[in-house]
Design an enzyme around this catalytic site. Sequence first.
Site, PDB file in Angstrom:
ATOM      1  N   HIS A 306      87.677  57.817  42.524  1.00 37.18           N
ATOM      2  CA  HIS A 306      87.819  56.364  42.499  1.00 37.18           C
ATOM      3  C   HIS A 306      86.983  55.775  43.613  1.00 37.18           C
ATOM      4  CE1 HIS A 306      89.616  52.375  42.454  1.00 37.18           C
ATOM      5  NE2 HIS A 306      89.991  52.680  41.215  1.00 37.18           N
ATOM      6  N   ASP A 363      93.781  56.829  35.016  1.00 38.67           N
ATOM      7  CA  ASP A 363      93.433  57.175  33.636  1.00 38.67           C
ATOM      8  C   ASP A 363      93.692  58.640  33.305  1.00 38.67           C
ATOM      9  OD1 ASP A 363      92.651  54.645  32.848  1.00 38.67           O
ATOM     10  OD2 ASP A 363      90.680  54.880  33.751  1.00 38.67           O
TER      11      ASP A 363
HETATM   12  N1  CMC Z   1      83.730  64.710  38.718  1.00 39.24           N
HETATM   13  C1  CMC Z   1      82.833  65.370  39.478  1.00 39.24           C
HETATM   14  N2  CMC Z   1      82.193  64.836  40.552  1.00 39.24           N
HETATM   15  C2  CMC Z   1      82.494  63.568  40.862  1.00 39.24           C
HETATM   16  C3  CMC Z   1      83.415  62.810  40.111  1.00 39.24           C
HETATM   17  C4  CMC Z   1      84.046  63.430  39.016  1.00 39.24           C
HETATM   18  N3  CMC Z   1      84.941  62.746  38.268  1.00 39.24           N
HETATM   19  N4  CMC Z   1      83.518  61.555  40.637  1.00 39.24           N
HETATM   20  C5  CMC Z   1      82.677  61.519  41.688  1.00 39.24           C
HETATM   21  N5  CMC Z   1      82.051  62.745  41.836  1.00 39.24           N
HETATM   22  C6  CMC Z   1      81.133  63.132  42.907  1.00 39.24           C
HETATM   23  C7  CMC Z   1      79.768  62.510  42.718  1.00 39.24           C
HETATM   24  O1  CMC Z   1      78.915  63.368  41.977  1.00 39.24           O
HETATM   25  C8  CMC Z   1      79.316  62.347  44.153  1.00 39.24           C
HETATM   26  O2  CMC Z   1      78.928  63.617  44.630  1.00 39.24           O
HETATM   27  P1  CMC Z   1      77.763  63.747  45.754  1.00 39.24           P
HETATM   28  O3  CMC Z   1      78.301  63.084  46.983  1.00 39.24           O
HETATM   29  O4  CMC Z   1      77.555  65.208  45.904  1.00 39.24           O
HETATM   30  O5  CMC Z   1      76.561  63.049  45.184  1.00 39.24           O
HETATM   31  C9  CMC Z   1      80.599  61.963  44.899  1.00 39.24           C
HETATM   32  O6  CMC Z   1      81.650  62.564  44.124  1.00 39.24           O
HETATM   33  C10 CMC Z   1      80.822  60.459  45.004  1.00 39.24           C
HETATM   34  O7  CMC Z   1      80.748  59.904  43.677  1.00 39.24           O
HETATM   35  P2  CMC Z   1      80.162  58.479  43.318  1.00 39.24           P
HETATM   36  O8  CMC Z   1      79.694  58.499  41.901  1.00 39.24           O
HETATM   37  O9  CMC Z   1      79.188  58.056  44.371  1.00 39.24           O
HETATM   38  O10 CMC Z   1      81.471  57.605  43.478  1.00 39.24           O
HETATM   39  P3  CMC Z   1      81.676  56.144  42.947  1.00 39.24           P
HETATM   40  O11 CMC Z   1      82.626  55.509  43.868  1.00 39.24           O
HETATM   41  O12 CMC Z   1      80.372  55.469  42.747  1.00 39.24           O
HETATM   42  O13 CMC Z   1      82.320  56.346  41.492  1.00 39.24           O
HETATM   43  C11 CMC Z   1      83.904  56.727  39.778  1.00 39.24           C
HETATM   44  C12 CMC Z   1      83.672  56.241  41.224  1.00 39.24           C
HETATM   45  C13 CMC Z   1      85.354  56.428  39.388  1.00 39.24           C
HETATM   46  C14 CMC Z   1      82.993  55.945  38.828  1.00 39.24           C
HETATM   47  C15 CMC Z   1      83.627  58.239  39.686  1.00 39.24           C
HETATM   48  O14 CMC Z   1      84.495  58.952  40.538  1.00 39.24           O
HETATM   49  C16 CMC Z   1      83.715  58.764  38.257  1.00 39.24           C
HETATM   50  O15 CMC Z   1      82.725  58.732  37.532  1.00 39.24           O
HETATM   51  N6  CMC Z   1      84.916  59.286  37.836  1.00 39.24           N
HETATM   52  C17 CMC Z   1      85.114  59.700  36.462  1.00 39.24           C
HETATM   53  C18 CMC Z   1      85.376  58.479  35.581  1.00 39.24           C
HETATM   54  C19 CMC Z   1      86.764  57.910  35.792  1.00 39.24           C
HETATM   55  O16 CMC Z   1      87.763  58.611  35.824  1.00 39.24           O
HETATM   56  N7  CMC Z   1      86.833  56.569  35.874  1.00 39.24           N
HETATM   57  C20 CMC Z   1      88.101  55.832  36.012  1.00 39.24           C
HETATM   58  C21 CMC Z   1      88.217  55.174  37.337  1.00 39.24           C
HETATM   59  S1  CMC Z   1      89.872  54.604  37.693  1.00 39.24           S
HETATM   60  C22 CMC Z   1      90.274  53.389  36.550  1.00 39.24           C
HETATM   61  C23 CMC Z   1      89.273  52.331  36.331  1.00 39.24           C
HETATM   62  O17 CMC Z   1      88.535  51.889  37.224  1.00 39.24           O
HETATM   63  O18 CMC Z   1      89.201  51.855  35.210  1.00 39.24           O
END
Ligand code: CMC
Length: 428
Positions: A306, A363
Site C-alpha cells: 500500500h 483487497d
Molecule cells: N508484490 C511484489 N512486489 C511489490 C508489491 C507486490 N504486491 N507491491 C510493491 N512491491 C515492490 C515494488 O516492486 C517496489 O520494489 P523495489 O523497491 O525493489 O522497486 C516496492 O515494493 C515499492 O513498490 P511501489 O510500486 O513503489 O509502491 P507504490 O506505493 O507505488 O504502490 C501499490 C502501491 C498498492 C500500487 C502496490 O503495492 C501494488 O501494486 N500492490 C498490488 C495491487 C494492490 O493490491 N492494490 C490495492 C491497494 S489497496 C486498496 C486500494 O487502493 O484500492
Amino acid sequence: MPNKNATLTIADQSVSLPLVEGTHGPGCIDIGGLYHDTGHFTFDAGFGATAACKSAITYIDGEKGVLMYRGYPIEQLAEQSNFLEVAYLLLEGELPSDAEMTKFEHDVTHHTMMHESVKNFLHGFHYDAHPMAMLCAAIASLSAFYHDTTDNEDPAQRKLAAIRLIAKMPTIAAAAYRYSIGWPIRYPRNNLEYVTRFLHMMFEVPSEPLELNPVVAKALDLLFILHADHEQNASTSTVRLVGSTGANPYASVAAGIAALWGPAHGGANEAVLKMLAEIGDAKHVEGAVARAKDKDSGFRLMGFGHRVYKNFDPRAKIIREMTHKVLDALGVNDPLLEVALKLEEAALKDDYFVERKLYPNVDFYSGIIYKALKIPTEMFTVMFAIARTAGWIAHWIEQHEMPGGRIYRPRQLYVGATPRDYVVLGKR
Ligand code: CMC
C-alpha cells in the site's frame, strides 16, 4: 515561539517557506510560492509526499496502521455503526441524531429508482460488458437526466446530487449485473434497508422469494463501511481533479469509478481472486512468492502493499477476522482461503516483503468474502464503488465548500526534445 518556516537553499539563494499545521498528523511545507520565488518546481512522482488539498474527512497514519473517519476510529465504526450512518458522517461531519438519521434514510430510500431510460441505456451494452464499464457510463449519464442538480454553486443541489448518487449506485450496479446474466431488472424494494435492498436487487428472481441469510447483509454492510472513504486515494483524487474544473457531480464520480477500476487500486480485489484461483493449491504458493519477487516476471502479489500503510492495513485486520466468521456462519469451505492463508504466511516472513513493508491490504481478503456471499468476481470492484461513492461525493462537496479551491493543475519535469526547427516534408 517555534519557527513557522522552513528554509530551502538552492545554490546561493535561500527562500523561506511557511509551515502549515493541520489538526492531527504531519504538517506541510507550503511550496505554493516556490516557482515564483526560485523558478523551480518540486518533483514528487506519484505524489508520495504531496498534500494537494486540505480535508477534514478522513485521517490515516500509515506507519501506525490508523484510519479514522471524521475522527472516529474505523474499528469502532466497524463494530457499532452501519454503512448509511457512516455515509451521513462522511457527508455531514458529525454522527446523526435519531431524527437526522431517519430523514437521511428516508431521503436515500426515496431516490433509489433509476430513470427508466437509464435501463434502456444499459441495454445498449453487449451482454458480456464488464459491469464496471456499465456503471461508469451509466453514472456519467445521470447528469443528462438530473439537470436540477448540476449547479455546483447551490448547496441544496449538491446535497441532492449526493443523495441521488448514494441511492442509485446499488440500483444501477445490480441492474448491470442482471443484464449481464440475462435476468430481468429488479426494482428497489423500499421497505428494506440499504444493503438488504441491494442484495434483493442482485439475487431475487420473479418466480420465487429470496431467502437471505442475515449474515450476508451484515458482512456486506461491514465491507461497505471499511471501503467508504480513504482520504486522497487515486479515485478520490480523480473525483477532486475533475471536480476542480467545475464539472458536475455525476461526471466527477464517473471519473472516480474509472480510476477505481485499475488493478493497482480497486480492481485489486478481482485480481486477488483470479490470482488465488491461478495459484490453485497451497503447494504452489512458494512458486508464486518467488515469481512476485522477480521483477522480470511482471507479476505482483495482488492484495499486498500500500502506498500509505507501512504496517498492517487496519481494514485488512478487520476483514481477516470477519472472513473466518462469515465462512463458518455460511458453512462455506473454500479451498482458496487455504491458499490465501498460506500466501499471507509465506509473504509475511519473506525478507523481500518484510524489507519493503508489504502487508496484505483491504483487497486481499475482501474477495474471499464476496465469493462466499456469492457475489460474482466481476462485481467485486463494483461493490467497492458502491461503498466509495459516499467518500467520493463527501470530498466533492468539501471541495466546493472549502474556500481557496483552485483547478488541479500539476506541473512536470520536461524530458523531451530541446527546441528545434520544423523541416518540411521531403526535406526530412
Ligand atoms: N508484490 C511484489 N512486489 C511489490 C508489491 C507486490 N504486491 N507491491 C510493491 N512491491 C515492490 C515494488 O516492486 C517496489 O520494489 P523495489 O523497491 O525493489 O522497486 C516496492 O515494493 C515499492 O513498490 P511501489 O510500486 O513503489 O509502491 P507504490 O506505493 O507505488 O504502490 C501499490 C502501491 C498498492 C500500487 C502496490 O503495492 C501494488 O501494486 N500492490 C498490488 C495491487 C494492490 O493490491 N492494490 C490495492 C491497494 S489497496 C486498496 C486500494 O487502493 O484500492
